[in-house]
Each structure stands twice: as structure tokens, then as C-alpha cells.
Design a protein around this motif. Structure first.
Motif, short mmCIF file in Angstrom:
data_model
loop_
_atom_site.label_atom_id
_atom_site.label_comp_id
_atom_site.label_asym_id
_atom_site.label_seq_id
_atom_site.Cartn_x
_atom_site.Cartn_y
_atom_site.Cartn_z
N LEU A 117 11.12 2.74 12.75
CA LEU A 117 10.92 1.30 12.98
C LEU A 117 9.43 1.00 13.17
O LEU A 117 8.91 0.03 12.61
CB LEU A 117 11.73 0.83 14.19
N VAL A 118 8.74 1.82 13.93
CA VAL A 118 7.30 1.60 14.14
C VAL A 118 6.55 1.79 12.82
O VAL A 118 5.65 1.01 12.48
CB VAL A 118 6.75 2.55 15.24
N HIS A 119 6.91 2.82 12.06
CA HIS A 119 6.27 3.04 10.77
C HIS A 119 6.43 1.82 9.87
O HIS A 119 5.46 1.36 9.24
CB HIS A 119 6.90 4.28 10.11
N ASN A 120 7.62 1.24 9.86
CA ASN A 120 7.86 0.10 8.98
C ASN A 120 7.26 -1.19 9.51
O ASN A 120 6.88 -2.07 8.73
CB ASN A 120 9.35 -0.02 8.67
N PHE A 121 7.15 -1.32 10.84
CA PHE A 121 6.34 -2.41 11.40
C PHE A 121 4.94 -2.35 10.80
O PHE A 121 4.39 -3.35 10.34
CB PHE A 121 6.28 -2.29 12.94
N SER A 122 4.34 -1.15 10.80
CA SER A 122 2.95 -1.05 10.35
C SER A 122 2.85 -1.29 8.83
O SER A 122 1.89 -1.92 8.37
CB SER A 122 2.32 0.28 10.77
N LEU A 123 3.84 -0.85 8.07
CA LEU A 123 3.81 -1.12 6.63
C LEU A 123 3.88 -2.63 6.35
O LEU A 123 3.12 -3.16 5.53
CB LEU A 123 4.99 -0.43 5.92
N LEU A 124 4.79 -3.32 7.03
CA LEU A 124 4.94 -4.76 6.81
C LEU A 124 3.62 -5.49 7.09
O LEU A 124 3.18 -6.34 6.31
CB LEU A 124 6.05 -5.32 7.71
N HIS A 125 3.00 -5.15 8.22
CA HIS A 125 1.75 -5.84 8.58
C HIS A 125 0.58 -5.40 7.69
O HIS A 125 -0.22 -6.23 7.26
CB HIS A 125 1.43 -5.60 10.05
N ASP A 126 0.49 -4.09 7.40
CA ASP A 126 -0.62 -3.63 6.56
C ASP A 126 -0.56 -4.27 5.18
O ASP A 126 -1.60 -4.63 4.61
CB ASP A 126 -0.59 -2.10 6.41
N ASP A 127 0.65 -4.42 4.63
CA ASP A 127 0.76 -5.02 3.30
C ASP A 127 0.23 -6.46 3.30
O ASP A 127 -0.40 -6.89 2.33
CB ASP A 127 2.22 -5.00 2.82
N VAL A 128 0.49 -7.20 4.39
CA VAL A 128 -0.04 -8.56 4.50
C VAL A 128 -1.57 -8.50 4.53
O VAL A 128 -2.26 -9.19 3.78
CB VAL A 128 0.48 -9.27 5.77
N ASP A 156 -3.69 -6.07 3.72
CA ASP A 156 -4.35 -5.48 2.56
C ASP A 156 -4.07 -6.26 1.28
O ASP A 156 -4.66 -5.98 0.24
CB ASP A 156 -3.88 -4.02 2.38
N GLY A 157 -3.15 -7.23 1.36
CA GLY A 157 -2.79 -7.99 0.17
C GLY A 157 -2.07 -7.15 -0.87
O GLY A 157 -2.07 -7.49 -2.05
N ASP A 158 -1.44 -6.05 -0.43
CA ASP A 158 -0.72 -5.19 -1.39
C ASP A 158 0.55 -5.89 -1.86
O ASP A 158 1.31 -6.42 -1.05
CB ASP A 158 -0.37 -3.84 -0.76
N THR A 159 0.77 -5.88 -3.17
CA THR A 159 1.90 -6.64 -3.73
C THR A 159 3.09 -5.77 -4.08
O THR A 159 4.15 -6.28 -4.42
CB THR A 159 1.45 -7.42 -4.98
N SER A 160 2.91 -4.46 -4.01
CA SER A 160 4.01 -3.58 -4.42
C SER A 160 4.11 -2.37 -3.48
O SER A 160 3.10 -1.82 -3.05
CB SER A 160 3.76 -3.14 -5.87
N ARG A 161 5.34 -2.02 -3.13
CA ARG A 161 5.60 -0.86 -2.28
C ARG A 161 6.93 -0.26 -2.72
O ARG A 161 7.91 -0.97 -2.90
CB ARG A 161 5.63 -1.28 -0.82
N ARG A 162 6.98 1.07 -2.86
CA ARG A 162 8.19 1.75 -3.33
C ARG A 162 8.73 1.08 -4.61
O ARG A 162 9.93 0.83 -4.72
CB ARG A 162 9.28 1.73 -2.24
N HIS A 163 7.80 0.73 -5.51
CA HIS A 163 8.16 0.14 -6.80
C HIS A 163 8.88 -1.21 -6.69
O HIS A 163 9.58 -1.62 -7.61
CB HIS A 163 9.01 1.12 -7.63
#
Lengths: 335, 335
Positions: free
Chosen positions: B84-95, B97-104
Motif C-alpha cells: 500500500l505504501v509503495h503504491n501510494f508513492s507510485l500514484l503521487h510520483d506519477d502526478v 513526474d507527469g508520467d503517463t504510463s505505468r505497467r503498460h
């Protein structure tokens, strides 16, 4: 212009601020700076300032702990934790809402950027339960669970609030539910978490939670009235600010769903694509009044306060004078 | 193209996913939808999908718990909390970093908006300690403190990463520090929190933490090499993607600070205001090689793996085969 602050607010700041400051001091240097700026402890340049908030929630925690346990000090870790969660939500809400000013200062995201403000909010949320778990209060883990459940309710409230902006069909029940989630839930937590963490009797904790819920609803209703008719010098926002941004606050939704001619006219104004002129803003405010929604909101506020006070009778509590002073301050402020 | 997944990954998903799903199911309906989409359980339309991640961290938690305590099951609440903590950080980092794609798949913020993704990240961070505190593991509170301290380190890592983008003077030590904070700290937590929560001996917890730190560094170094020379079909990113975005990854910073002619040329390319052409990207990659930075990074990766393995000798642990398989998978993946 000066508002007389209840002594409980000053005492709470003195008691809780050292714990708060040491929690924020644990963050990495960059994130710490954003946190300290947001709390009003430093300026943009990093120099110390004294622009801190009123510490209302910490004061509620301490007053409730004193009422239930006879001493306020046991509530200090819980008070710091609640204030950290409250400020996490302010930091993130300001980013989402695009708000540029808070407590008469530029919001953190406008100074440090959105990413830094998001990260600072994250860090405050992470450090809040740590403060409780490291303390020597007997029921820290139970208190942390209460705090985190409340945090999820806050998130639900902000989610609903953002959703309302896009929706045309918000009814009064949903609107009151959002007010509960955004505001009353954290007040309920503030009024119960200190006693909960210190091991107070269950019925006291339950009564104080219910007290905080009702008081929190009254608090939000006052806030909604201030968003319409509050003094800009005190609120730090332009006059009729909630109408400018077409916010769906409780009195506005009450008017919109009132089935009155005034409500119909308010709809027309809210649906107008162009910005509202000053004359239209005054007209919109007048429609809220004519729909009976100002009176209704004031009445509902009084009713909630009475419900809150009634809770203090049932909880086998000690002296509730400090709690009462804070409640009085909350609903009398700035109107 | 298919990578053989270690059985520990499948087992971990089966064991941990029910706890994870029930944690996400507690969020309000809108936030829950964002969380479930992010986890790959539902599509944009809300229909069930099976696009979940590899559950690498839960698998590490379970394998480490089995090694230290003889049974993996005690690690389930900790595994869910770490994920859950890992995915909290992914959700926020993507915002951020402006990353538009994750796990295809399109990232959550591109589908639901930044605010919804921020709120979903907040909610996952709030619910993570709840999962541990509600479980019947003996040392839940201590484990939560470890998880939250780690969360602050993650935040420091992301803060540093964002800072590096604007800075010209990042040195290798800082860069490795950032890799530690962004990646290795959570792997260290994943390798130690299960045993910590289940009451394993202190020396085992300490050894597994050190193991996770070194393995996490190796993991990040492999990731940095993949960011340069990874197969786009596997990484889901264009070839030489880190050079396109001028990321200051470890091999790049090693080259930039190498004092070689190749390092100088890489600086010129990184400082060029225009986008790099395909020919320039190939040249930049060649400069990283010529500066000796690919070899250095591979060597450092091997060294970290040896340091990790050495830790398993000192911790009086049980069978470490599953941990070893996961470590092998991490560093052999996709290169």
C-alpha cells in the motif's frame, strides 16, 4: 477587528508546539522547510516568523482530555497528531483547489511548487501516527486507528467536494454529508482521541466524539455563512467569495433545492457561463436570503450546538468549561 | 519476451491480495475506483481486469518472514502494508513526474485527474498502518513505526530526485543516496518488517534490513541500466528513455562526474536546450559507456549483491532459498 482568543488556545499552542516542531524537524531539509513555512514558523526566506494558526484542534484535544481524564498533558501527543493530519489535508487541498492564500499568506504550493507541497503533506501524514506511537500514552495504537479512519473520511469529504463542482444535482443531504466528512469528522476525532489515547472510559470517549461531530457541523455551517457574508478583512477572502467560485456550500444548496422562485433565480446565476458581476453576486446573496437559507443555516447551527451540549451531560465528564469556551469561540468568530 | 516468474511471486499475490483488496475496499467509492484501477484490478470502465503488478515487495516480505520465523503467513499484514505504501508513492510520483504510463497502462492521474490520484495516494498511505494495527501480529505498533519512518525516507528520495532535475552539480554520493532513499529503503523495510512485526530475534531483523538495503541498491542500479539500454517492449518505455528526459541516474551522474572527455561531451549534450535527436541519444549512451560508467554500474551492482548475500550468513536465519530466487529475479529481469 481583534477577536478575543480563549486562553485555552494560547495554552494549547504552548503545550503542543514543541512536539509539533520536533515532528516537522524530522523531515528531510527541503520538505521540512515547506512544512515550517506552511505552519507559519518561517517565512519564504527561511527566517523565523510568528504566523502560526490558532491551534484550534489541539486546544480541543487538550480541553477534552482534561474533561475526561482530569489533566490536559496526556493529550499532547494526540493533539500534535491531529494538527499534523489537519495540516496534511490543508497542504493537499490548497493544491487541488488552486487556493493561493491561507491565513493571509501565500499558500505553500504557490511558493515551493505543487510537488513540494504534495510531498510536505505526505510527510505530515506519515509523521502524525509516529508521534502517537512513540509517546507513552497507554492506548496509542487504538488512537492511531481512530486518526487514520478519520483521515479516510477527510479524503472522502474532499473527493465529494471536488465532485460537487462538476455536478448539477447535489442535494442537501449529500451536502451535509460532505460537511461532516470534511470538517466534523476531524473535530469529532479531536474531541475524543486524547481521552481515547489516555484510556478514558468508553462512554466518555463516545460522548465526546458525538459532541465533536455536532460542534464540527456547527463550525462548518458558520464557515459557510462566512463564505457568503464574512468580513473580507477577517476571512482573508473577497466578499461573497463562495458565490464568486460558485461553491456548493450548505446555504447555497439549501437555496438551490428550496423549490422557491429565489432558488430558481440562483440556479440561473450559477449556470451562467460568464463570471458573475458584482451586481449579480449581490443578487445571488439576496436569493440565498430570500429562499430562507440564511435563516435555515443559522437555525441548523443553533440546533447542532444544542445537540453538542446535550452530549456533555451524558458522558460522566469533569469540568467542561474550557470545551465550552472553545465551542463559543468557534461559532461566534468573525460573524 | 516472457520472463519466468519465481513461484514466490505467485504465492505472494495469492496470500496478500485478499488483504490488499479489502483495505482498498474501505475507501469511499470514488477513491476506491482510482485505487483499484491503479492496482490493475479494474479497467477505466470499472470492469474487472487482471493487470496487477508483480507484487515483488509483498513476496520479499513473505520470503523474509519465512526465513526468520519459519512461516510466511505471519507476514501477510506487513506485506499488504508495504504494498500500500509503495503504491501510494507510485500514484503521487506519477502526478509529480507527469508520467503517463505505468505497467503498460495509462497512469491513474491521466484517467481520473491529478486531484483524484493525489487523494487515492493519500488514502493508501492512511490505510496501510491500519492493516497492520488491526491484525493480530504481536509487534504491529513497532512495525508501523518502521513503515512510517521508511515512508519519510521515500519522500526525501522523491524530493531529492525532483531537486536533481534543476541542479547542475549533483555528485555520485548524492545520487547513490537518492537511490537508497527512493528504492533501497523500502526494500530494506520489505525484508525486515514481516519478521519485525512477528517478533523475530533482533539480529535477524537487522540482518534482513541490511540485506534489503544492499539488494535495493542493486535493484535501482539495474533499473538505471534498463533506463538506458532496456528493451522498450519489456520496460514499456522508449529506448534510451532516461537520456531523453535527461534523468540524472547513477550511470549518467557517474559519467558526468568522471572527469573524462566522454563525460565532458555528455555534459554538452545534457545542457543543450533543444531535444536530443536520435543520433545524439545514441552518442550520449556511447559516452556513458566510454566514460566507463556502464561497467562501473554493473560492477557496483555485483558488489551490492555480494554484500547482500553476506548479510544472510550473519542473521541466524532459516532457509533463504525463496529470498535468493527473488533477488536473482530482480537483478536478472529484462536486461
Amino acid at each position: 477587528m481583534t477577536t478575543l482568543l480563549p486562553p485555552a488556545l494560547r495554552t494549547a499552542r504552548e503545550l503542543v508546539e514543541p512536539t509539533l516542531r520536533s515532528a516537522v524537524a524530522r523531515l528531510d531539509a527541503d520538505t521540512r522547510r515547506v512544512g515550517e513555512y506552511h505552519f507559519g514558523w518561517i517565512g519564504v526566506d527561511g527566517a523565523p516568523t510568528d504566523a502560526g494558526g490558532k491551534a484550534l484542534r489541539p486546544a480541543m484535544v487538550l480541553a477534552a482530555t482534561e474533561t475526561a481524564c482530569g489533566t490536559a498533558e496526556h493529550g499532547v501527543p494526540a493533539a500534535a497528531a491531529v494538527e499534523l493530519v489537519h495540516n496534511f489535508s490543508l497542504l493537499h487541498d490548497d493544491v487541488m483547489d488552486g487556493d493561493t492564500s491561507r491565513r493571509h499568506r501565500p499558500t505553500a504550493w504557490t511558493v515551493f511548487g505543487s510537488s513540494a507541497a504534495i510531498l510536505a503533506g505526505d510527510a505530515l501524514l506519515a509523521v502524525a501516527p509516529e508521534v502517537l506511537l512513540e509517546s507513552d500514552v497507554p492506548n496509542a495504537a487504538v488512537a492511531v486507528r481512530s486518526l487514520l479512519t478519520t483521515t479516510r473520511v477527510l479524503i472522502a469529504g474532499q473527493t465529494a467536494d471536488l465532485g460537487f463542482e462538476r455536478r448539477q444535482d447535489v442535494d442537501l443531504t449529500e451536502c451535509l454529508g460532505m460537511a461532516h466528512d470534511k470538517t466534523a469528522a476531524l473535530l469529532a476525532c479531536a474531541c475524543s482521541i486524547g481521552p481515547l489515547s489516555a484510556g478514558a472510559p468508553r462512554e466518555s470517549v463516545r460522548a465526546l466524539h458525538a459532541y465533536g461531530t455536532e460542534l464540527g457541523m456547527a463550525f462548518q455551517l458558520v464557515d459557510d455563512l462566512l463564505g457568503l457574508w464574512g468580513d473580507p478583512e477577517v476571512t482573508g477572502k473577497p466578499v461573497l467569495s463562495d458565490l464568486r467560485t460558485r461553491k456548493k456550500s450548505v446555504p447555497v444548496v439549501h437555496a438551490l433545492t428550496s423549490g422557491t422562485a429565489a432558488g430558481e433565480r440562483l440556479w440561473e446565476l450559477y449556470e451562467q457561463p460568464e463570471q458573475l458581476t458584482e451586481a449579480q453576486l449581490c443578487e445571488a446573496a439576496e436569493m440565498v436570503r430570500r429562499a430562507g437559507s440564511e435563516d435555515w443555516t443559522r437555525g441548523e447551527c443553533r440546533r447542532r450546538l444544542e445537540l453538542a451540549e446535550a452530549q456533555l451531560e451524558v458522558g460522566s465528564l469533569g469540568d467542561t468549561a474550557a470545551l465550552g469556551e472553545l465551542a463559543e469561540f468557534i461559532v461566534r468568530r468573525k460573524l
